[in-house]
Design a protein around this motif. Structure first.
Motif, PDB file in Angstrom:
ATOM      1  N   ARG A  17      -9.922   2.192 -11.151  1.00 26.23           N
ATOM      2  CA  ARG A  17     -11.295   2.676 -11.026  1.00 26.23           C
ATOM      3  C   ARG A  17     -11.957   2.121  -9.764  1.00 26.23           C
ATOM      4  NH1 ARG A  17     -12.914   5.179 -15.603  1.00 26.23           N
ATOM      5  NH2 ARG A  17     -15.123   4.923 -15.121  1.00 26.23           N
ATOM      6  N   LYS A  18     -11.591   0.887  -9.406  1.00 23.34           N
ATOM      7  CA  LYS A  18     -12.122   0.312  -8.164  1.00 23.34           C
ATOM      8  C   LYS A  18     -11.604   1.092  -6.957  1.00 23.34           C
ATOM      9  CE  LYS A  18     -14.135  -3.080  -5.767  1.00 23.34           C
ATOM     10  NZ  LYS A  18     -15.569  -3.438  -5.858  1.00 23.34           N
ATOM     11  N   ALA A  19     -10.339   1.462  -6.989  1.00 20.86           N
ATOM     12  CA  ALA A  19      -9.743   2.203  -5.871  1.00 20.86           C
ATOM     13  C   ALA A  19     -10.339   3.590  -5.729  1.00 20.86           C
ATOM     14  CB  ALA A  19      -8.232   2.303  -6.061  1.00 20.86           C
ATOM     15  N   SER A  20     -10.723   4.215  -6.840  1.00 26.29           N
ATOM     16  CA  SER A  20     -11.277   5.581  -6.804  1.00 26.29           C
ATOM     17  C   SER A  20     -12.796   5.588  -6.669  1.00 26.29           C
ATOM     18  CB  SER A  20     -10.882   6.329  -8.073  1.00 26.29           C
ATOM     19  OG  SER A  20     -11.416   5.705  -9.226  1.00 26.29           O
ATOM     20  N   HIS A  21     -13.393   4.396  -6.496  1.00 24.26           N
ATOM     21  CA  HIS A  21     -14.851   4.266  -6.336  1.00 24.26           C
ATOM     22  C   HIS A  21     -15.600   4.876  -7.519  1.00 24.26           C
ATOM     23  CE1 HIS A  21     -14.073   2.979  -2.215  1.00 24.26           C
ATOM     24  NE2 HIS A  21     -13.306   4.046  -2.068  1.00 24.26           N
ATOM     25  N   ALA A  22     -15.084   4.640  -8.722  1.00 18.54           N
ATOM     26  CA  ALA A  22     -15.735   5.156  -9.924  1.00 18.54           C
ATOM     27  C   ALA A  22     -17.090   4.485 -10.119  1.00 18.54           C
ATOM     28  CB  ALA A  22     -14.848   4.920 -11.142  1.00 18.54           C
ATOM     29  N   GLY A  23     -18.003   5.210 -10.756  1.00 17.07           N
ATOM     30  CA  GLY A  23     -19.330   4.669 -10.981  1.00 17.07           C
ATOM     31  C   GLY A  23     -19.310   3.447 -11.875  1.00 17.07           C
ATOM     32  N   SER A  24     -18.482   3.473 -12.900  1.00 17.16           N
ATOM     33  CA  SER A  24     -18.330   2.335 -13.802  1.00 17.16           C
ATOM     34  C   SER A  24     -16.938   1.751 -13.621  1.00 17.16           C
ATOM     35  CB  SER A  24     -18.531   2.779 -15.258  1.00 17.16           C
ATOM     36  OG  SER A  24     -18.248   1.716 -16.140  1.00 17.16           O
ATOM     37  N   LEU A  25     -16.869   0.446 -13.379  1.00 18.89           N
ATOM     38  CA  LEU A  25     -15.579  -0.200 -13.162  1.00 18.89           C
ATOM     39  C   LEU A  25     -14.883  -0.551 -14.471  1.00 18.89           C
ATOM     40  CD1 LEU A  25     -16.437  -2.596 -10.202  1.00 18.89           C
ATOM     41  CD2 LEU A  25     -15.296  -0.384 -10.110  1.00 18.89           C
ATOM     42  N   LYS A 109     -18.616  -5.988  -7.730  1.00 21.28           N
ATOM     43  CA  LYS A 109     -18.728  -4.539  -7.519  1.00 21.28           C
ATOM     44  C   LYS A 109     -19.159  -4.169  -6.103  1.00 21.28           C
ATOM     45  CE  LYS A 109     -20.658  -0.342  -9.566  1.00 21.28           C
ATOM     46  NZ  LYS A 109     -21.504   0.230 -10.668  1.00 21.28           N
ATOM     47  N   PRO A 110     -20.102  -4.882  -5.465  1.00 19.47           N
ATOM     48  CA  PRO A 110     -20.506  -4.489  -4.106  1.00 19.47           C
ATOM     49  C   PRO A 110     -19.427  -4.728  -3.053  1.00 19.47           C
ATOM     50  CG  PRO A 110     -22.186  -5.862  -5.179  1.00 19.47           C
ATOM     51  CD  PRO A 110     -20.936  -5.974  -5.989  1.00 19.47           C
ATOM     52  N   LEU A 111     -18.419  -5.531  -3.352  1.00 18.89           N
ATOM     53  CA  LEU A 111     -17.425  -5.888  -2.344  1.00 18.89           C
ATOM     54  C   LEU A 111     -16.390  -4.785  -2.165  1.00 18.89           C
ATOM     55  CD1 LEU A 111     -16.734  -9.609  -3.387  1.00 18.89           C
ATOM     56  CD2 LEU A 111     -18.317  -8.765  -1.632  1.00 18.89           C
ATOM     57  N   PRO A 112     -15.776  -4.675  -0.984  1.00 18.81           N
ATOM     58  CA  PRO A 112     -14.665  -3.736  -0.795  1.00 18.81           C
ATOM     59  C   PRO A 112     -13.493  -4.092  -1.698  1.00 18.81           C
ATOM     60  CG  PRO A 112     -15.501  -4.537   1.320  1.00 18.81           C
ATOM     61  CD  PRO A 112     -16.141  -5.371   0.265  1.00 18.81           C
ATOM     62  N   ALA A 113     -12.632  -3.108  -1.943  1.00 24.55           N
ATOM     63  CA  ALA A 113     -11.538  -3.290  -2.896  1.00 24.55           C
ATOM     64  C   ALA A 113     -10.608  -4.435  -2.495  1.00 24.55           C
ATOM     65  CB  ALA A 113     -10.752  -1.990  -3.043  1.00 24.55           C
ATOM     66  N   ARG A 114     -10.232  -4.498  -1.219  1.00 22.36           N
ATOM     67  CA  ARG A 114      -9.296  -5.544  -0.788  1.00 22.36           C
ATOM     68  C   ARG A 114      -9.931  -6.930  -0.878  1.00 22.36           C
ATOM     69  NH1 ARG A 114      -5.368  -3.398   4.073  1.00 22.36           N
ATOM     70  NH2 ARG A 114      -4.892  -1.355   3.169  1.00 22.36           N
ATOM     71  N   ALA A 167      -2.335  -0.675  -7.689  1.00 26.23           N
ATOM     72  CA  ALA A 167      -3.360   0.363  -7.836  1.00 26.23           C
ATOM     73  C   ALA A 167      -3.970   0.754  -6.486  1.00 26.23           C
ATOM     74  CB  ALA A 167      -4.449  -0.115  -8.783  1.00 26.23           C
ATOM     75  N   LEU A 168      -4.074  -0.213  -5.580  1.00 29.47           N
ATOM     76  CA  LEU A 168      -4.636   0.065  -4.260  1.00 29.47           C
ATOM     77  C   LEU A 168      -3.585   0.566  -3.275  1.00 29.47           C
ATOM     78  CD1 LEU A 168      -6.958  -3.073  -3.921  1.00 29.47           C
ATOM     79  CD2 LEU A 168      -7.597  -0.759  -4.640  1.00 29.47           C
ATOM     80  N   LYS A 169      -2.340   0.667  -3.740  1.00 29.15           N
ATOM     81  CA  LYS A 169      -1.220   1.174  -2.923  1.00 29.15           C
ATOM     82  C   LYS A 169      -1.060   0.377  -1.634  1.00 29.15           C
ATOM     83  CE  LYS A 169      -1.858   5.831  -4.790  1.00 29.15           C
ATOM     84  NZ  LYS A 169      -0.880   5.607  -5.867  1.00 29.15           N
ATOM     85  N   LEU A 170      -0.973  -0.934  -1.794  1.00 28.99           N
ATOM     86  CA  LEU A 170      -0.847  -1.822  -0.649  1.00 28.99           C
ATOM     87  C   LEU A 170       0.585  -2.259  -0.404  1.00 28.99           C
ATOM     88  CD1 LEU A 170      -3.976  -4.109  -1.251  1.00 28.99           C
ATOM     89  CD2 LEU A 170      -3.797  -2.062   0.182  1.00 28.99           C
ATOM     90  N   TRP A 171       1.548  -1.643  -1.111  1.00 33.54           N
ATOM     91  CA  TRP A 171       2.939  -2.024  -0.923  1.00 33.54           C
ATOM     92  C   TRP A 171       3.819  -0.803  -0.735  1.00 33.54           C
ATOM     93  CZ3 TRP A 171       4.031  -4.600  -6.346  1.00 33.54           C
ATOM     94  CH2 TRP A 171       3.842  -3.674  -7.353  1.00 33.54           C
ATOM     95  N   SER A 172       5.081  -1.049  -0.403  1.00 31.13           N
ATOM     96  CA  SER A 172       6.066   0.020  -0.254  1.00 31.13           C
ATOM     97  C   SER A 172       7.226  -0.251  -1.198  1.00 31.13           C
ATOM     98  CB  SER A 172       6.578   0.080   1.193  1.00 31.13           C
ATOM     99  OG  SER A 172       7.295  -1.108   1.514  1.00 31.13           O
ATOM    100  N   LYS A 173       8.179   0.670  -1.242  1.00 35.65           N
ATOM    101  CA  LYS A 173       9.311   0.524  -2.155  1.00 35.65           C
ATOM    102  C   LYS A 173      10.156  -0.712  -1.842  1.00 35.65           C
ATOM    103  CE  LYS A 173       9.819   5.376  -3.465  1.00 35.65           C
ATOM    104  NZ  LYS A 173      10.742   6.531  -3.564  1.00 35.65           N
ATOM    105  N   ARG A 174      10.083  -1.185  -0.604  1.00 37.10           N
ATOM    106  CA  ARG A 174      10.883  -2.358  -0.237  1.00 37.10           C
ATOM    107  C   ARG A 174      10.455  -3.599  -1.012  1.00 37.10           C
ATOM    108  NH1 ARG A 174      10.292  -2.218   6.172  1.00 37.10           N
ATOM    109  NH2 ARG A 174       8.176  -1.709   5.483  1.00 37.10           N
ATOM    110  N   TRP A 175       9.240  -3.580  -1.544  1.00 36.75           N
ATOM    111  CA  TRP A 175       8.773  -4.729  -2.305  1.00 36.75           C
ATOM    112  C   TRP A 175       9.595  -4.928  -3.577  1.00 36.75           C
ATOM    113  CZ3 TRP A 175       3.582  -7.332  -2.303  1.00 36.75           C
ATOM    114  CH2 TRP A 175       2.981  -7.269  -1.042  1.00 36.75           C
ATOM    115  N   SER A 176      10.291  -3.892  -4.018  1.00 36.48           N
ATOM    116  CA  SER A 176      11.071  -4.024  -5.255  1.00 36.48           C
ATOM    117  C   SER A 176      12.177  -5.078  -5.113  1.00 36.48           C
ATOM    118  CB  SER A 176      11.683  -2.678  -5.650  1.00 36.48           C
ATOM    119  OG  SER A 176      12.646  -2.259  -4.689  1.00 36.48           O
ATOM    120  N   LYS A 177      12.561  -5.391  -3.855  1.00 34.80           N
ATOM    121  CA  LYS A 177      13.574  -6.425  -3.647  1.00 34.80           C
ATOM    122  C   LYS A 177      13.066  -7.791  -4.119  1.00 34.80           C
ATOM    123  CE  LYS A 177      15.723  -4.051   0.279  1.00 34.80           C
ATOM    124  NZ  LYS A 177      16.058  -4.141   1.729  1.00 34.80           N
TER     125      LYS A 177
END
Length: 315
Positions: A17-25, A109-114, A167-177
Motif C-alpha cells: 500500500r505504501k508503494a501504491s500511494h494508497a490513502g490508507s496504509l 506516512k509523510p516520508l518517501p517509501a525508501r 514490495a517496492l521492487k528494489l531487487w532483481s532475480k540475482r538476489w535469490s543467490k
C-alpha cells in the motif's frame, strides 16, 4: 526464525500500500483478521489446558488466575506466570509487533517509501536492542512471561526490511543467490548453539549473540528466494506438505509443549535407550500434529471463514 518470517508476511501488505500511494496504509480489516486468527484458538487452548495443568501440577488458584489473564488479554500487558504453557511468551511478542507495526507506518506516512524502509527497519533493530543493552530487560518465559518495553521486536527487523524491498521492487532475480547462502548461515547458528549448550559460558558473550542472530540473518537470506520464485530451492520450500504444516502451525504451537511434558512425565527418562527415546519424542509429535490438524479443520477454519466473510461485507 518465526519472528523474521512473520515480519515479512505481516508487513508486506503495508509495504504494498505504501508503494501504491494508497490513502490508507493499514490494510482493510487488519485488526479483525489478526483477531479471528489468534484469539479463538488461544481461548480454546486455555479452556482445554487449564484443567489439565491443575490435575497435573495442582495450584488451582495460580492456573485459574493465569487462564483469566490470557482470556481477557491482560497477559499481553502485564507479566503472567510462565508455568502455564511457557512457549506463549512468543505470542506476547508477536501481538506487540501487530500493534507497533501499523503505528510505525502511520508515523512515517509523510516520508518517501525508501526512507520509510530504512527508518522502520532500523527502528525495529536499534530501539529494542538499545533498551536491552541499557536496562538489561528482555523477553522472558520463566518464572514469568513478559516482554517489557517491546524488547522482543528486534528479530522482526530483517523480515520487515526484506518485505519492503520486495514490495517496492528494489531487487532483481540475482538476489535469490543470497537464499542459498542462508542454508549455511542457519547451519552455522544451529551448530554454534548446540556447542554453546554443551559448553555454556558463565554469562552471555559475543559468540552467543552471534549464534542467536544467525537464525534471524539466515532466515532473511532464505526470504530472498522471493526475488525468483522459480528457483528450485524456492519451489522446494513451497512443497505442499510444508505449506500444510504452515497452515496448522499456530494450533500446533499452542498445544505441542504440554504434550511433550506429559509424555516425558508418563514415560520417564530414556536412560540411553534409543527406542524409548523415539517413543518419548515421537508420541507427542504424532499426537500434536493430529490434534492440531483436527482443531484447525473443525474449529479454527470455520471461524476464519466467518471472519473473512464478515470483513468482505460492505459497511
Amino acid at each position: 526464525m518465526f519472528f523474521t518470517l512473520s515480519g515479512f508476511l505481516i508487513s508486506w501488505p503495508f509495504w504494498k500500500r505504501k508503494a501504491s500511494h494508497a490513502g490508507s496504509l493499514i490494510p482493510p480489516g487488519y485488526g479483525w483478521r489478526r483477531f479471528w486468527k489468534i484469539y479463538p484458538p488461544l481461548a480454546l487452548s486455555v479452556l482445554l489446558l487449564t484443567p489439565c495443568f491443575i490435575l497435573w501440577l495442582g495450584d488451582a488458584p495460580l492456573f485459574l488466575r493465569t487462564a483469566i489473564q490470557w482470556l481477557t488479554g491482560l497477559a499481553f500487558v502485564v507479566p503472567v506466570s510462565g508455568k502455564f504453557n511457557p512457549v506463549m511468551w512468543s505470542l506476547v511478542v508477536e501481538i506487540h509487533f501487530y500493534l507497533v507495526l501499523p503505528l510505525l507506518f502511520l508515523l512515517t506516512k509523510p516520508l518517501p517509501a525508501r526512507t520509510t524502509l530504512c527508518v522502520i527497519s532500523l527502528f525495529l533493530l536499534v530501539v529494542p536492542v538499545s533498551i536491552q543493552t541499557l536496562t538489561g530487560l528482555a523477553p522472558t518465559f520463566a518464572p514469568e512471561i513478559s516482554d517489557p518495553f517491546c524488547t522482543g521486536l528486534s528479530c522482526f527487523c530483517l523480515g520487515v526490511g526484506v518485505a519492503g524491498i520486495d514490495a517496492l521492487k528494489l531487487w532483481s532475480k540475482r538476489w535469490s543467490k543470497i537464499g542459498d547462502a542462508g542454508w549455511f548461515v542457519l547451519l552455522f547458528g544451529l551448530v554454534g548453539m548446540a556447542w554453546r549448550q554443551l559448553n555454556p559460558p558463565a554469562q552471555a558473550d559475543i559468540l552467543t549473540y552471534l549464534f542467536h542472530w544467525s537464525f534471524t540473518l539466515g532466515t532473511a537470506c532464505l526470504l530472498c528466494y522471493a526475488a525468483a520464485p522459480e528457483n528450485p530451492r524456492a519451489r522446494w520450500l513451497c512443497a505442499p506438505w510444508l505449506r500444510w504444516c504452515g497452515v496448522i502451525s499456530y494450533e500446533w504451537y499452542l498445544f505441542h509443549q504440554p504434550m511433550i511434558g506429559w509424555a516425558r512425565e508418563l514415560l520417564g527418562p530414556a536412560g540411553g535407550n534409543i527406542f524409548k527415546y523415539s517413543l518419548i519424542s515421537g508420541l507427542p509429535l504424532v499426537a500434536g500434529v493430529t490434534f492440531s490438524a483436527l482443531v484447525y479443520r473443525k474449529f479454527s477454519l470455520p471461524i476464519l471463514k466467518y471472519g473473512r466473510a464478515k470483513n468482505r461485507r460492505p459497511a
